[in-house]
Structures are given as structure tokens and as C-alpha cells.
Scaffold this active site. Structure first.
Site, PDB file in Angstrom:
ATOM      1  N   HIS A  36       0.812  -1.214   0.000  1.00 50.05           N
ATOM      2  CA  HIS A  36       0.000   0.000   0.000  1.00 50.05           C
ATOM      3  C   HIS A  36       0.846   1.265   0.000  1.00 50.05           C
ATOM      4  O   HIS A  36       0.384   2.310  -0.473  1.00 50.05           O
ATOM      5  CB  HIS A  36      -0.943   0.006   1.198  1.00 50.05           C
ATOM      6  N   GLY A  37       2.029   1.208   0.522  1.00 44.65           N
ATOM      7  CA  GLY A  37       2.850   2.412   0.521  1.00 44.65           C
ATOM      8  C   GLY A  37       4.228   2.152   1.095  1.00 44.65           C
ATOM      9  O   GLY A  37       4.398   1.319   1.992  1.00 44.65           O
TER      10      GLY A  37
END
Length: 489
Positions: A340-341
Site C-alpha cells: 500500500h505504501g
């Protein structure tokens, strides 16, 4: 370019569908391919050539892999294709993160840090990288034959409805549809209805709530902020009363759901208009009675990807020791967080979900069953809400400070006390989040999303959808705030 923009809604989409349906069926894939390249080039012109070239390379490598009869060479070619796909992802998404942490370690050792030019993150790179991997592995495993036409493969990777933010579509789910598909009048109408439902979720709910969340927590990408701006955010968080902290946490919980689920609805609707049947990506996740159930309902295509291409290859449930199974589960969610990041807050977010998944298998599921369905849903929702703080607040010290304010029991006057629009929107969001807990709600959802419409129902639905579409455009032009949370993932 995002779906909730004037450029897309007023120009790109109507012109595309006009040209698409005027062209003969045999040329429509080429129209869609050209539009997809144009769509991506509008948002990331500096990366579109690399994307196309890497896709072409993967196409020929996989064809070569299928033709070779030597197992060792077949494995090497499969690995090469995956390295190309994941190599781009690792470089662009995790290059800055790696250098920042390396320099932090060098600083602790008393040595000067390394200099580097910050790498810009191409939009949607996580989604099309994973789709390329599914193509390679599905062909390698013999689940599907490779596509014969290069243009069809590029179309699979770059199809604009799901290019930026999914759903993550496995090759075997759309391979036949790329070669041949039918688009009936019902498909086009119901695709439009689904698109408008998603547009309403995004503009009328997520954007309204998101503007208030940003007023407290600042923009979501802290890496772009100055020291003064970060200090200002820290000061606001430190002085939050408990009531406001909970309202902000709940608001973001609804924002991210309606933002991402709305975008998925729009993607599914656009595909349906053209005759594609994309997989569902959300199934009322906040109705879940456990974190395990939550992940069966939230971002379903990512969960399926992790299960099929990571958890099962690690051994899945067929390991000798349960401790290894729990480790595999936890690692999968840790990697999900990192996907996600490229930031420690996402890793913590994934790790916490992994811990709760393991706890479900150990004892939590039995405990929740004793409590009953509704109490379990409430507890699961509040748990998800608290963990979302680590997803939204990129700095861990800020996130921890925020959670402390949530449990400080400091009930001063609430920051949003006069904001009636926020509260009305949150009530609407809560209603639609939990509407399907009832049998009536499930029945209504089935009728709206999945049932066939009669001519009378089509007339009513089209009028409502047309009105909602115009209203959304009016709302969009009344404000300049319409970010998309998953746009940068």
C-alpha cells in the site's frame, strides 16, 4: 486523469464511448487500447513509454517461455518476466524509502548520508505490476494459454477502467472477454447505473468527509510537506479533544471506503458498458464480525492475489507446524501493508491486521461468536477504525499521538460542532455501510446491483442515474477538492 474529474466526465468518457460504439466490433479493442494509452499518458506522460516497453518485453518472454520444453529454461524465463514487473515496482515505489532508511542508518553510525534524486511514483504502478505477474504465473502454471496478439496483452495490462486503481484482474478472468465479448443494451444501461453509483459514493460522500479530515490531518502525502506544515499538523493533533479525534477517525474510516469502493464501482460500470465482467472488489466490509471476515470483504481482488500468489506458495495451511502457518499469515499482511505504501506506517498497519488475523484463528473468532453478530460487528468496526489511523497518518509519532488523543478522555468542545454537512454525510455513510446487515438491505442490494431490470425499471433507473450524474458534476464544480486516496498506490 481520474474518473471524478471534468476532463474525464465531460470530454474523455463521452467521446470515447461515441467512437467505440460507432466502430466495427473487430476494431473496438484497438479503440480501447488507444484510449487507454492516452488516458495513462495524460496523467504520467514521462512513464507511459516505459510501461509500454516493459509490457511488450513481458509478452514476448512469456511466449518464449511457452515454446521452450526445458523446465530449467522455462523457470528462468518465468523469473525474468516477474523480475521485470516487480523490478519496476521496487525501483519506483521503494527507491526513496530504501535510501531514506539507509541514510538514517548511516547517520546513526556517524557517517554522511548518500545523495540521490527523489524518484517520482508512477500512478497505478502497483496494480498493473500485479496484473502482469498474474499473467506470467497463470500461463506458466498452464491455467491459460498466452494471448496471441500483442495488442490484446497491452490492452489487458493498460485497460483504462481498472488501470489506475483496480480491481486487480487475473488474466484468466478476462482472457476470453478480451478476445470476444458481447455488450447488450442491458449491459450498457446497468454499467452506466453502476458508474453513477460509484460517482455518488466518491463525490457526494468521500469528498465531503475527506475535506474535513484534511482540515485536521493535512494532505495525505506528508513527504511533500515542509517542516512548517508538518509542525502545524503536529500542533493540531496534540491539541485535539477526544470527541474530535474520534470523529476524525470515523470520518476517515468512511472516507476511504466510499472513495475506493466508489472508484471500483466506476471501473466495474465502465467495463460492463463495453461487455466486460470485472470481479467485485468490495462486499460491505464494515459488516464484518471479525478482521478475517473484513479481509474477505475488503479489496477482494488484492486478498485473492495475496492468497494465490503468496500465501499458498509459502505453504498456506498445509505446513507441518501451526506456528509456520501463523508466520505465513502475518508475513502476507505485512507485505500487504508495504504494498500500500513505502512507509513505516503502512508496514505497521499491515502488521496489526496480520496479528488480528492470527488472533482470530487462535481464540478471537470463538469469543466473537459467543458475543453475537451485532456486538462483534461493532467491535470489529471500531478496531478497523483505530488501525486506519496508521494508514492515514504517515508519521508514526503523529499516528501514536493521535491515538493517545482518542483515549485521553478529554471531552472539550468538539472542533466540528457547527458543521452540519459533515454530520449529515457521515450519517448517510453509516447508513449505507451497515444497510446490508438486514435481510431487507441485502435484498435491495441484490436488486440494484445484480438483478435484471424490466423496461419500466430501466426508465426509472435511467432518469435517477441521469439526474445523479448531473448533480455530481455540479457538486464537483462547486469545490476544487476531489483527491483519490488509492491514486498514488
Amino acid at each position: 486523469m481520474v474518473f471524478s474529474s471534468n476532463v474525464f466526465l465531460l470530454y474523455f468518457m463521452p467521446v470515447f464511448f461515441l467512437v467505440y460504439f460507432l466502430m466495427p466490433k473487430r476494431t473496438r479493442n484497438y479503440v480501447l487500447l488507444f484510449a487507454s494509452v492516452l488516458f495513462y499518458a495524460y496523467g504520467a506522460p514521462e512513464f507511459v513509454i516505459q510501461l509500454v516497453l516493459s509490457t511488450i518485453a513481458n509478452f514476448f518472454i512469456v511466449r518464449w517461455m511457452c515454446k521452450t520444453e526445458k523446465p530449467v529454461r522455462k523457470k528462468l524465463l518465468c523469473a525474468l518476466s516477474i523480475i521485470i514487473s516487480l523490478g519496476l515496482l521496487l525501483y519506483y515505489k521503494y527507491g526513496n524509502f530504501t535510501m531514506e532508511n539507509l541514510n538514517a542508518l548511516l547517520g546513526l553510525a556517524g557517517k554522511p548520508g548518500l545523495t540521490w534524486t527523489r524518484i517520482l511514483l508512477p500512478i497505478g504502478i502497483s496494480f498493473f505490476s500485479f496484473q502482469s505477474v498474474t499473467y506470467t504465473l497463470d500461463v506458466y502454471r498452464g491455467i491459460n494459454k498466452p494471448l496471441e496478439k500483442l495488442s490484446d496483452f497491452i490492452l489487458y495490462i493498460m485497460m483504462f477502467p481498472q488501470l489506475i486503481a483496480g480491481p486487480i484482474i487475473r488474466y484468466n478472468e478476462v482472457a476470453d472477454q478480451i478476445r470476444e465479448r458481447q455488450s447488450t443494451i442491458d449491459d450498457r444501461l446497468q454499467g452506466f447505473y453502476r458508474f453513477v453509483i460509484g460517482l455518488c459514493k466518491k463525490i457526494l460522500i468521500a469528498d465531503v468527509i475527506g475535506a474535513e479530515v484534511d482540515a485536521v490531518l493535512g494532505p495525505s502525502n506528508y513527504a511533500l510537506l515542509s517542516v512548517e506544515q508538518l509542525n502545524d499538523i503536529a500542533s493540531r493533533i496534540a491539541t485535539l479533544d477526544t470527541g474530535t479525534a474520534w470523529i476524525v477517525a470515523l470520518a476517515y474510516t468512511f472516507q476511504i471506503y466510499f472513495d475506493f469502493a466508489g472508484y471500483s464501482d466506476m471501473a466495474i460500470g465502465l467495463g460492463r458498458i463495453m461487455g466486460f465482467r470485472f470481479p467485485e472488489n468490495f462486499d460491505n466490509p464494515y459488516n464484518s464480525a471479525s478482521i478475517t471476515e473484513f479481509w474477505r470483504r475488503w479489496h477482494i481482488t488484492l486478498g485473492n492475489f495475496i492468497k494465490n500468489y503468496l500465501y499458498i506458495p509459502l505453504g498456506g495451511n498445509r505446513v507441518k507446524h501451526k506456528s509456520r502457518m501463523y508466520l505465513n499469515l502475518w508475513l502476507c499482511f505485512l507485505i500487504s501493508g508495504l504494498w500500500h505504501g513505502a512507509s513505516w506506517n503502512f508496514i505497521v498497519w499491515g502488521a496489526l491486521h496480520g496479528l488480528f488475523i492470527c488472533a482470530d484463528k487462535l481464540f478471537l473468532t470463538k469469543l466473537m461468536q459467543k458475543l453475537g453478530r451485532i456486538p462483534s460487528v461493532i467491535l470489529t468496526f471500531l478496531t478497523v477504525c483505530i488501525i486506519w489511523v496508521f494508514f492515514r497518518v504517515e508519521r508514526l509519532d503523529f499516528a501514536w499521538m493521535f491515538i493517545q488523543r482518542m483515549f485521553a478522555f478529554d471531552f472539550a468542545p468538539i472542533y466540528f460542532s457547527a458543521n452540519s454537512q459533515l454530520y449529515v454525510t457521515m450519517i448517510v455513510a453509516a447508513f449505507f455501510s451497515f444497510f446490508t446487515l438486514s435481510k431487507f438491505g441485502l435484498k435491495m442490494q441484490e436488486k440494484v446491483y445484480f438483478s435484471e431490470f424490466s423496461n419500466k425499471k430501466h426508465i426509472v433507473a435511467w432518469c435517477l442515474a441521469a439526474f445523479a450524474f448531473v448533480f455530481c458534476i455540479a457538486a464537483l464544480n462547486a469545490t476544487d477538492f476531489s483527491p483519490f486516496i488509492y491514486f498514488r498506490f
